[in-house]
Design a protein around this motif. Structure first.
Motif, PDB file in Angstrom:
ATOM      1  N   UNK A  83       0.865  -1.170   0.000  1.00  0.00           N
ATOM      2  CA  UNK A  83       0.000   0.000   0.000  1.00  0.00           C
ATOM      3  C   UNK A  83       0.908   1.227   0.000  1.00  0.00           C
ATOM      4  N   UNK A  84       0.461   2.292  -0.625  1.00  0.00           N
ATOM      5  CA  UNK A  84       1.238   3.528  -0.679  1.00  0.00           C
ATOM      6  C   UNK A  84       0.564   4.626   0.135  1.00  0.00           C
ATOM      7  N   UNK A  85       1.325   5.300   0.998  1.00  0.00           N
ATOM      8  CA  UNK A  85       0.838   6.473   1.723  1.00  0.00           C
ATOM      9  C   UNK A  85       0.584   7.566   0.692  1.00  0.00           C
ATOM     10  N   UNK A  86      -0.505   8.297   0.872  1.00  0.00           N
ATOM     11  CA  UNK A  86      -0.864   9.324  -0.098  1.00  0.00           C
ATOM     12  C   UNK A  86      -1.133  10.677   0.555  1.00  0.00           C
ATOM     13  N   UNK A  87      -0.475  11.687   0.085  1.00  0.00           N
ATOM     14  CA  UNK A  87      -0.715  13.123   0.270  1.00  0.00           C
ATOM     15  C   UNK A  87      -1.172  13.506   1.687  1.00  0.00           C
ATOM     16  N   UNK A  88      -0.293  13.288   2.652  1.00  0.00           N
ATOM     17  CA  UNK A  88      -0.605  13.583   4.045  1.00  0.00           C
ATOM     18  C   UNK A  88      -0.279  15.045   4.355  1.00  0.00           C
ATOM     19  N   UNK A  89      -1.174  15.696   5.042  1.00  0.00           N
ATOM     20  CA  UNK A  89      -0.957  17.077   5.483  1.00  0.00           C
ATOM     21  C   UNK A  89      -1.672  17.282   6.815  1.00  0.00           C
ATOM     22  N   UNK A  90      -1.068  18.092   7.665  1.00  0.00           N
ATOM     23  CA  UNK A  90      -1.694  18.524   8.909  1.00  0.00           C
ATOM     24  C   UNK A  90      -1.651  20.034   8.936  1.00  0.00           C
ATOM     25  N   UNK A  91      -2.703  20.643   9.404  1.00  0.00           N
ATOM     26  CA  UNK A  91      -2.755  22.095   9.515  1.00  0.00           C
ATOM     27  C   UNK A  91      -1.579  22.569  10.369  1.00  0.00           C
ATOM     28  N   UNK A  92      -0.862  23.551   9.874  1.00  0.00           N
ATOM     29  CA  UNK A  92       0.324  24.026  10.586  1.00  0.00           C
ATOM     30  C   UNK A  92      -0.012  24.628  11.954  1.00  0.00           C
ATOM     31  N   UNK A  93      -1.240  25.065  12.154  1.00  0.00           N
ATOM     32  CA  UNK A  93      -1.620  25.649  13.448  1.00  0.00           C
ATOM     33  C   UNK A  93      -2.062  24.594  14.467  1.00  0.00           C
ATOM     34  N   UNK A  94      -2.186  23.333  14.039  1.00  0.00           N
ATOM     35  CA  UNK A  94      -2.598  22.272  14.972  1.00  0.00           C
ATOM     36  C   UNK A  94      -1.609  21.112  14.982  1.00  0.00           C
ATOM     37  N   UNK A  95      -0.337  21.418  14.733  1.00  0.00           N
ATOM     38  CA  UNK A  95       0.692  20.385  14.802  1.00  0.00           C
ATOM     39  C   UNK A  95       0.830  19.849  16.217  1.00  0.00           C
ATOM     40  N   UNK A  96       1.299  18.612  16.308  1.00  0.00           N
ATOM     41  CA  UNK A  96       1.597  17.954  17.587  1.00  0.00           C
ATOM     42  C   UNK A  96       0.346  17.720  18.442  1.00  0.00           C
ATOM     43  N   UNK A  97      -0.787  17.541  17.758  1.00  0.00           N
ATOM     44  CA  UNK A  97      -2.024  17.224  18.479  1.00  0.00           C
ATOM     45  C   UNK A  97      -2.547  15.846  18.098  1.00  0.00           C
ATOM     46  N   UNK A  98      -1.713  15.057  17.412  1.00  0.00           N
ATOM     47  CA  UNK A  98      -2.082  13.682  17.091  1.00  0.00           C
ATOM     48  C   UNK A  98      -2.902  13.519  15.826  1.00  0.00           C
ATOM     49  N   UNK A  99      -3.069  14.565  15.049  1.00  0.00           N
ATOM     50  CA  UNK A  99      -3.906  14.497  13.847  1.00  0.00           C
ATOM     51  C   UNK A  99      -3.261  13.623  12.780  1.00  0.00           C
ATOM     52  N   UNK A 100      -2.016  13.879  12.453  1.00  0.00           N
ATOM     53  CA  UNK A 100      -1.324  13.072  11.443  1.00  0.00           C
ATOM     54  C   UNK A 100      -1.218  11.621  11.875  1.00  0.00           C
ATOM     55  N   UNK A 101      -0.903  11.398  13.133  1.00  0.00           N
ATOM     56  CA  UNK A 101      -0.804  10.039  13.672  1.00  0.00           C
ATOM     57  C   UNK A 101      -2.149   9.325  13.550  1.00  0.00           C
ATOM     58  N   UNK A 102      -3.229   9.986  13.909  1.00  0.00           N
ATOM     59  CA  UNK A 102      -4.556   9.363  13.827  1.00  0.00           C
ATOM     60  C   UNK A 102      -4.904   9.003  12.387  1.00  0.00           C
ATOM     61  N   UNK A 103      -4.578   9.881  11.452  1.00  0.00           N
ATOM     62  CA  UNK A 103      -4.854   9.596  10.037  1.00  0.00           C
ATOM     63  C   UNK A 103      -4.073   8.376   9.560  1.00  0.00           C
ATOM     64  N   UNK A 104      -2.804   8.298   9.941  1.00  0.00           N
ATOM     65  CA  UNK A 104      -1.999   7.166   9.476  1.00  0.00           C
ATOM     66  C   UNK A 104      -2.366   5.872  10.191  1.00  0.00           C
ATOM     67  N   UNK A 105      -2.660   5.924  11.465  1.00  0.00           N
ATOM     68  CA  UNK A 105      -3.085   4.700  12.153  1.00  0.00           C
ATOM     69  C   UNK A 105      -4.380   4.169  11.537  1.00  0.00           C
ATOM     70  N   UNK A 106      -5.284   5.066  11.181  1.00  0.00           N
ATOM     71  CA  UNK A 106      -6.512   4.664  10.491  1.00  0.00           C
ATOM     72  C   UNK A 106      -6.174   4.041   9.138  1.00  0.00           C
ATOM     73  N   UNK A 107      -5.262   4.656   8.421  1.00  0.00           N
ATOM     74  CA  UNK A 107      -4.845   4.133   7.108  1.00  0.00           C
ATOM     75  C   UNK A 107      -4.197   2.763   7.239  1.00  0.00           C
ATOM     76  N   UNK A 108      -3.335   2.583   8.249  1.00  0.00           N
ATOM     77  CA  UNK A 108      -2.702   1.280   8.464  1.00  0.00           C
ATOM     78  C   UNK A 108      -3.764   0.198   8.680  1.00  0.00           C
ATOM     79  N   UNK A 109      -4.718   0.491   9.543  1.00  0.00           N
ATOM     80  CA  UNK A 109      -5.754  -0.498   9.854  1.00  0.00           C
ATOM     81  C   UNK A 109      -6.590  -0.837   8.620  1.00  0.00           C
ATOM     82  N   UNK A 110      -6.941   0.163   7.850  1.00  0.00           N
ATOM     83  CA  UNK A 110      -7.753  -0.065   6.652  1.00  0.00           C
ATOM     84  C   UNK A 110      -6.971  -0.836   5.587  1.00  0.00           C
ATOM     85  N   UNK A 111      -5.711  -0.491   5.409  1.00  0.00           N
ATOM     86  CA  UNK A 111      -4.886  -1.195   4.427  1.00  0.00           C
ATOM     87  C   UNK A 111      -4.678  -2.653   4.843  1.00  0.00           C
ATOM     88  N   UNK A 112      -4.436  -2.871   6.118  1.00  0.00           N
ATOM     89  CA  UNK A 112      -4.270  -4.231   6.641  1.00  0.00           C
ATOM     90  C   UNK A 112      -5.559  -5.041   6.436  1.00  0.00           C
TER      91      UNK A 112
END
Length: 161
Positions: A83-112
Protein backbone atom coordinates in the motif's frame (compact mmCIF):
# COMPACT_ATOMS: atom_id res chain seq x y z
CA UNK A 1 -11.38 14.64 16.41
CA UNK A 2 -13.27 12.70 13.78
CA UNK A 3 -11.66 10.75 10.91
CA UNK A 4 -13.90 10.20 7.90
CA UNK A 5 -13.47 9.35 4.22
CA UNK A 6 -12.78 12.39 2.09
CA UNK A 7 -15.45 13.50 -0.35
CA UNK A 8 -15.14 15.36 -3.64
CA UNK A 9 -16.94 18.26 -1.94
CA UNK A 10 -13.89 18.65 0.38
CA UNK A 11 -11.74 19.81 -2.54
CA UNK A 12 -11.78 23.57 -1.87
CA UNK A 13 -11.16 23.20 1.87
CA UNK A 14 -8.29 20.76 1.26
CA UNK A 15 -6.75 22.99 -1.42
CA UNK A 16 -6.73 25.83 1.11
CA UNK A 17 -5.21 23.59 3.79
CA UNK A 18 -2.40 22.40 1.47
CA UNK A 19 -1.70 25.91 0.17
CA UNK A 20 -1.53 27.35 3.70
CA UNK A 21 0.38 24.56 5.44
CA UNK A 22 2.94 23.25 2.96
CA UNK A 23 4.93 26.50 2.56
CA UNK A 24 5.07 27.01 6.32
CA UNK A 25 5.93 23.41 7.18
CA UNK A 26 8.54 22.85 4.45
CA UNK A 27 10.46 26.14 4.65
CA UNK A 28 13.00 24.84 7.21
CA UNK A 29 14.15 22.00 4.93
CA UNK A 30 13.87 23.32 1.37
CA UNK A 31 15.32 26.45 -0.24
CA UNK A 32 12.89 29.25 -1.15
CA UNK A 33 13.91 28.93 -4.81
CA UNK A 34 12.53 25.36 -4.87
CA UNK A 35 9.45 26.05 -2.77
CA UNK A 36 8.29 28.89 -5.00
CA UNK A 37 8.08 26.48 -7.95
CA UNK A 38 7.24 23.21 -6.18
CA UNK A 39 4.52 24.25 -3.72
CA UNK A 40 1.98 25.28 -6.37
CA UNK A 41 2.34 21.78 -7.86
CA UNK A 42 2.14 19.73 -4.67
CA UNK A 43 -0.31 21.87 -2.70
CA UNK A 44 -3.43 20.75 -4.53
CA UNK A 45 -5.93 18.13 -3.53
CA UNK A 46 -6.31 15.36 -6.08
CA UNK A 47 -9.97 14.80 -7.07
CA UNK A 48 -9.42 11.13 -7.93
CA UNK A 49 -7.83 10.54 -4.52
CA UNK A 50 -10.73 12.27 -2.75
CA UNK A 51 -13.15 9.87 -4.42
CA UNK A 52 -11.03 6.74 -3.79
CA UNK A 53 -12.54 5.71 -0.45
CA UNK A 54 -9.04 5.27 1.02
CA UNK A 55 -8.26 8.95 1.56
CA UNK A 56 -9.41 10.50 4.82
CA UNK A 57 -9.84 13.85 6.52
CA UNK A 58 -9.52 14.69 10.19
CA UNK A 59 -12.08 17.17 11.46
CA UNK A 60 -11.51 19.14 14.64
CA UNK A 61 -13.56 22.09 15.88
CA UNK A 62 -15.77 21.96 12.78
CA UNK A 63 -12.95 22.22 10.23
CA UNK A 64 -10.66 19.90 8.33
CA UNK A 65 -7.31 19.97 10.15
CA UNK A 66 -5.56 17.16 8.32
CA UNK A 67 -5.80 14.71 5.46
CA UNK A 68 -4.07 11.60 4.22
CA UNK A 69 -4.61 8.05 3.22
CA UNK A 70 -3.39 5.15 1.15
CA UNK A 71 -3.87 3.46 -2.16
CA UNK A 72 -3.20 -0.14 -3.13
CA UNK A 73 -0.15 -0.69 -5.29
CA UNK A 74 0.23 -3.28 -8.01
CA UNK A 75 4.01 -3.20 -7.62
CA UNK A 76 5.20 -6.54 -6.32
CA UNK A 77 7.35 -6.67 -3.24
CA UNK A 78 9.13 -9.34 -1.30
CA UNK A 79 6.86 -8.61 1.66
CA UNK A 80 3.62 -9.21 -0.23
CA UNK A 81 0.84 -6.79 -1.04
CA UNK A 82 1.94 -3.15 -0.89
CA UNK A 83 0.00 0.00 0.00
CA UNK A 84 1.24 3.53 -0.68
CA UNK A 85 0.84 6.47 1.72
CA UNK A 86 -0.86 9.32 -0.10
CA UNK A 87 -0.71 13.12 0.27
CA UNK A 88 -0.60 13.58 4.04
CA UNK A 89 -0.96 17.08 5.48
CA UNK A 90 -1.69 18.52 8.91
CA UNK A 91 -2.76 22.09 9.51
CA UNK A 92 0.32 24.03 10.59
CA UNK A 93 -1.62 25.65 13.45
CA UNK A 94 -2.60 22.27 14.97
CA UNK A 95 0.69 20.39 14.80
CA UNK A 96 1.60 17.95 17.59
CA UNK A 97 -2.02 17.22 18.48
CA UNK A 98 -2.08 13.68 17.09
CA UNK A 99 -3.91 14.50 13.85
CA UNK A 100 -1.32 13.07 11.44
CA UNK A 101 -0.80 10.04 13.67
CA UNK A 102 -4.56 9.36 13.83
CA UNK A 103 -4.85 9.60 10.04
CA UNK A 104 -2.00 7.17 9.48
CA UNK A 105 -3.09 4.70 12.15
CA UNK A 106 -6.51 4.66 10.49
CA UNK A 107 -4.85 4.13 7.11
CA UNK A 108 -2.70 1.28 8.46
CA UNK A 109 -5.75 -0.50 9.85
CA UNK A 110 -7.75 -0.06 6.65
CA UNK A 111 -4.89 -1.19 4.43
CA UNK A 112 -4.27 -4.23 6.64
CA UNK A 113 -7.99 -5.10 6.53
CA UNK A 114 -7.80 -4.92 2.74
CA UNK A 115 -5.04 -7.54 2.71
CA UNK A 116 -2.04 -5.25 2.37
CA UNK A 117 1.10 -6.39 4.17
CA UNK A 118 3.36 -3.34 4.03
CA UNK A 119 3.21 0.40 3.50
CA UNK A 120 5.48 2.44 1.23
CA UNK A 121 6.00 6.17 1.67
CA UNK A 122 7.78 8.95 -0.18
CA UNK A 123 8.28 11.53 2.56
CA UNK A 124 9.32 15.13 2.45
CA UNK A 125 12.59 15.83 4.24
CA UNK A 126 10.51 17.63 6.87
CA UNK A 127 8.23 14.67 7.63
CA UNK A 128 10.89 11.95 7.84
CA UNK A 129 11.07 12.05 11.69
CA UNK A 130 7.25 11.86 11.87
CA UNK A 131 7.15 8.73 9.71
CA UNK A 132 10.08 7.19 11.60
CA UNK A 133 8.15 7.67 14.86
CA UNK A 134 5.32 5.64 13.29
CA UNK A 135 7.63 2.73 12.50
CA UNK A 136 8.73 3.58 8.97
CA UNK A 137 12.29 2.68 8.02
CA UNK A 138 14.38 4.68 5.62
CA UNK A 139 15.15 3.08 2.26
CA UNK A 140 17.12 6.06 0.97
CA UNK A 141 17.04 9.47 -0.61
CA UNK A 142 15.01 9.95 -3.74
CA UNK A 143 13.82 12.73 -6.01
CA UNK A 144 10.25 13.35 -7.12
CA UNK A 145 10.20 14.90 -10.61
CA UNK A 146 7.43 17.51 -10.54
CA UNK A 147 8.02 19.05 -13.96
CA UNK A 148 10.92 19.38 -16.38
CA UNK A 149 13.74 20.94 -14.36
CA UNK A 150 11.86 20.76 -11.04
CA UNK A 151 13.02 17.87 -8.89
CA UNK A 152 11.81 17.65 -5.29
CA UNK A 153 14.19 15.93 -2.81
CA UNK A 154 12.43 13.30 -0.70
CA UNK A 155 13.01 10.17 1.37
CA UNK A 156 11.70 6.74 0.45
CA UNK A 157 10.48 4.73 3.46
CA UNK A 158 8.56 1.54 4.33
CA UNK A 159 6.98 -0.28 7.26
CA UNK A 160 5.27 -3.63 7.73
CA UNK A 161 1.57 -3.63 8.50
Amino acid sequence: MRIRPARPSDLAELDALFARSYPRLLKADYPPSLLVTAVPMIARAQPRLLASGTYYVAELDGAIRGAGGWTPSDRPGRLGQRADVRHVVTCDSTLRRGIGRALLLHSFAEARAAGRRWMHCVSTLTAEPFYAALGFRRIGNTVVPLAPGIDFPAVEMWRPL
